[in-house]
Design an enzyme around this catalytic site. Sequence first.
Site, mmCIF file in Angstrom:
data_model
loop_
_atom_site.group_PDB
_atom_site.id
_atom_site.type_symbol
_atom_site.label_atom_id
_atom_site.label_comp_id
_atom_site.label_asym_id
_atom_site.label_seq_id
_atom_site.Cartn_x
_atom_site.Cartn_y
_atom_site.Cartn_z
ATOM 1 N N LYS A 111 0.840 -1.201 0.000
ATOM 2 C CA LYS A 111 0.000 0.000 0.000
ATOM 3 C C LYS A 111 0.875 1.250 0.000
ATOM 4 O O LYS A 111 1.575 1.525 0.964
ATOM 5 C CB LYS A 111 -0.914 0.053 1.228
ATOM 6 C CG LYS A 111 -1.964 1.142 1.025
ATOM 7 C CD LYS A 111 -2.566 1.694 2.267
ATOM 8 C CE LYS A 111 -1.805 2.804 2.891
ATOM 9 N NZ LYS A 111 -1.857 4.101 2.180
ATOM 10 N N GLU B 85 10.094 0.635 10.387
ATOM 11 C CA GLU B 85 11.114 1.676 10.199
ATOM 12 C C GLU B 85 10.409 2.997 10.432
ATOM 13 O O GLU B 85 9.596 3.426 9.619
ATOM 14 C CB GLU B 85 11.691 1.553 8.775
ATOM 15 C CG GLU B 85 13.070 2.159 8.662
ATOM 16 C CD GLU B 85 13.004 3.605 8.254
ATOM 17 O OE1 GLU B 85 12.945 4.455 9.170
ATOM 18 O OE2 GLU B 85 12.996 3.891 7.059
ATOM 19 N N CYS C 122 13.439 10.389 7.184
ATOM 20 C CA CYS C 122 13.377 9.871 8.559
ATOM 21 C C CYS C 122 14.725 9.981 9.254
ATOM 22 O O CYS C 122 14.796 10.192 10.457
ATOM 23 C CB CYS C 122 12.871 8.443 8.572
ATOM 24 S SG CYS C 122 13.725 7.403 7.399
ATOM 25 N N GLU D 258 9.914 15.085 15.731
ATOM 26 C CA GLU D 258 10.274 14.989 14.318
ATOM 27 C C GLU D 258 9.455 16.014 13.540
ATOM 28 O O GLU D 258 8.234 15.937 13.509
ATOM 29 C CB GLU D 258 9.961 13.570 13.808
ATOM 30 C CG GLU D 258 10.443 13.340 12.409
ATOM 31 C CD GLU D 258 10.182 11.920 11.912
ATOM 32 O OE1 GLU D 258 9.061 11.413 12.086
ATOM 33 O OE2 GLU D 258 11.110 11.331 11.327
HETATM 34 P P1 NDP Z 1 1.928 7.731 8.461
HETATM 35 O O1 NDP Z 1 2.744 6.931 9.377
HETATM 36 O O2 NDP Z 1 0.520 7.982 8.801
HETATM 37 O O3 NDP Z 1 1.960 7.106 6.993
HETATM 38 C C1 NDP Z 1 2.757 6.024 6.559
HETATM 39 C C2 NDP Z 1 1.916 4.998 5.813
HETATM 40 O O4 NDP Z 1 1.060 4.305 6.716
HETATM 41 C C3 NDP Z 1 1.001 5.603 4.774
HETATM 42 O O5 NDP Z 1 0.891 4.724 3.678
HETATM 43 C C4 NDP Z 1 -0.303 5.706 5.535
HETATM 44 O O6 NDP Z 1 -1.411 5.801 4.702
HETATM 45 C C5 NDP Z 1 -0.298 4.407 6.286
HETATM 46 N N1 NDP Z 1 -1.173 4.364 7.465
HETATM 47 C C6 NDP Z 1 -1.749 5.395 8.130
HETATM 48 N N2 NDP Z 1 -2.464 4.938 9.176
HETATM 49 C C7 NDP Z 1 -2.341 3.590 9.174
HETATM 50 C C8 NDP Z 1 -2.831 2.543 10.006
HETATM 51 N N3 NDP Z 1 -3.576 2.803 11.075
HETATM 52 N N4 NDP Z 1 -2.492 1.265 9.716
HETATM 53 C C9 NDP Z 1 -1.698 0.992 8.664
HETATM 54 N N5 NDP Z 1 -1.220 1.930 7.832
HETATM 55 C C10 NDP Z 1 -1.521 3.219 8.079
HETATM 56 O O7 NDP Z 1 2.655 9.114 8.224
HETATM 57 P P2 NDP Z 1 1.952 10.475 7.711
HETATM 58 O O8 NDP Z 1 2.016 10.457 6.258
HETATM 59 O O9 NDP Z 1 0.632 10.708 8.338
HETATM 60 O O10 NDP Z 1 2.955 11.541 8.292
HETATM 61 C C11 NDP Z 1 2.813 12.012 9.642
HETATM 62 C C12 NDP Z 1 4.167 12.222 10.273
HETATM 63 O O11 NDP Z 1 4.847 10.997 10.300
HETATM 64 C C13 NDP Z 1 5.083 13.130 9.483
HETATM 65 O O12 NDP Z 1 4.885 14.447 9.810
HETATM 66 C C14 NDP Z 1 6.434 12.638 9.886
HETATM 67 O O13 NDP Z 1 6.826 13.248 11.082
HETATM 68 C C15 NDP Z 1 6.222 11.179 10.128
HETATM 69 N N6 NDP Z 1 6.649 10.332 9.006
HETATM 70 C C16 NDP Z 1 7.794 9.661 9.152
HETATM 71 C C17 NDP Z 1 8.248 8.874 8.130
HETATM 72 C C18 NDP Z 1 9.523 8.137 8.272
HETATM 73 O O14 NDP Z 1 10.009 7.560 7.301
HETATM 74 N N7 NDP Z 1 10.100 8.096 9.449
HETATM 75 C C19 NDP Z 1 7.564 8.762 6.860
HETATM 76 C C20 NDP Z 1 6.318 9.470 6.808
HETATM 77 C C21 NDP Z 1 5.918 10.230 7.859
HETATM 78 P P3 NDP Z 1 -1.834 7.245 4.128
HETATM 79 O O15 NDP Z 1 -0.656 8.107 4.048
HETATM 80 O O16 NDP Z 1 -2.310 6.904 2.804
HETATM 81 O O17 NDP Z 1 -2.884 7.749 5.028
#
Ligand code: NDP
Length: 483
Positions: A188, A262, A296, A393
């Site tokens: 996904k 991760e 990240c 973060e």
């Molecule tokens: P998320 O952790 O929400 O998104 C990562 C992935 O998980 C996306 O594909 C998201 O779907 C999906 N997801 C969301 N909720 C669920 C769930 N309950 N169960 C399974 N999968 C889920 O990150 P965000 O995009 O909301 O970003 C928010 C914050 O997270 C950022 O501001 C940043 O600080 C941090 N972040 C950190 C990352 C890293 O690599 N360390 C990467 C991305 C974000 P969808 O996006 O389609 O809703």
Amino acid sequence: MPGFEYAPAPESRDVVDVRGSYGLYVGGEFVDGGAGSLKTVNPATEEVLAEVAVASADDVDRAVRAARKAYEKTWSRLPGAERAKYLFRIARIVQERARELAVLETLDNGKPIKESRDVDVPLVAAHFFYHAGWADKLEWAGLPGRAPGATPRPHGVVGQVIPWNFPLLMLAWKVAPALATGNTVVLKPAETTPLTALLFAEICEQAGLPPGVVNIVTGAGETGAALVRHPGVDKIAFTGSTDVGRQIAKTLAGTRVKATLELGGKAANIVFDDAALDQAVEGIVNGIFFNQGHVCCAGSRLLVQESVAEEVVTRLQRRLTTLRVGDPMDKNTDVGAVNSRAQLERITELADSGDAEGAHRWTAPCELPDQGFWFAPTVFTDVAPAHRIAREEIFGPVLSVMTFRTPDEALTKANTTPYGLSAGIWTEKGSRILWMADRLRAGVVWANTFNRFDPTSPFGGYKESGYGREGGRHGLAAYVKEA
Ligand code: NDP
């Protein structure tokens, strides 16, 4: 001093055919989604690029069944050398279609074309080449707990959920090792960046990959959650926020499903007074302004030795005034658009907390476009370790600067975080690098460089940055059963 003016150098978007709407990729076919659709926009212009199907729990179920069938009937029966052929083929097609992939990534994500062209896409190909090379040598990979010559067994069906900051690269980090080791996948992509994953589905078809080996279910968090809780999945690999990682860990606790997580980071980039300062400044810029800071492992906390702090900050600010912020499709752009309005709001809120808590904000002088989501490169000085901008973060182009006097103090400050993903050390002294690296609680430690990635090198964190490693032999081990 008068600066050089750059003429516009726009990359053409004609190389990519963005369709009006996209379905899910299940069992080797593009199909409709049962939960409506979402719009994906170009964050640099707010233009709607396409409507993308949202997978319902039933669609996720269909994708998991397709992956199971492909696992049992085809993929797990193929010798490693045959799996390798498909992976090599995918790697070569990625190279052939590199320009198209880079343009689409930049349109959907907002990152500068020079980054998607020179970093993301070449690394994607490198990951497929590297893992293709392992597919027929797994017996001899020296995976922990396995006798040399014993054939490692795959988990089966792997569910993979990835974020929006490196959409295609995170796909490659997840899909390449899974396929090399004989698993099939349901992936996904993030809600705001699904397009390169769907183009990757076309590449799988072009490579003749058997139907069901790779399935792509687009949608938002609910689709990801449906995949995580599906009883037919044997392993979950997730990259994203610590909050969602925690929810996933809770869902999987007590089940037989394996997980690698991760998650976030708040890396210290530590500059000692004997460092080559101009190089260090380049490393600081690369550490936090690469990919708009949506990284990240970004070096978001600069720890600089007090005796050179003023000098480093002055040189850094001078360097930041030369960064070109704006149209991501321009080949000269250094800093592109923030990926979404929601992320821009989050960055803005955290930066405002820096002002409110008494830190001093400096913003690079640049003109931001009227349309789209933008945040100018920002540096906070007078930051205390207790400030939110030093602890949370931000995931944006915002650097928090703190000082230290001794290596012990640098270490204590660097390790004072719930995260532990990466760190950087800048010094001329090899012994100090080793002393620090031994004591830093971070999965990756860079010395006199930052944000270097290579498929042969394991990547992953400690503490709230998650568990498990991706890349290298350690990453392969996560995709096979323990002895
Ligand atoms: P998320 O952790 O929400 O998104 C990562 C992935 O998980 C996306 O594909 C998201 O779907 C999906 N997801 C969301 N909720 C669920 C769930 N309950 N169960 C399974 N999968 C889920 O990150 P965000 O995009 O909301 O970003 C928010 C914050 O997270 C950022 O501001 C940043 O600080 C941090 N972040 C950190 C990352 C890293 O690599 N360390 C990467 C991305 C974000 P969808 O996006 O389609 O809703």
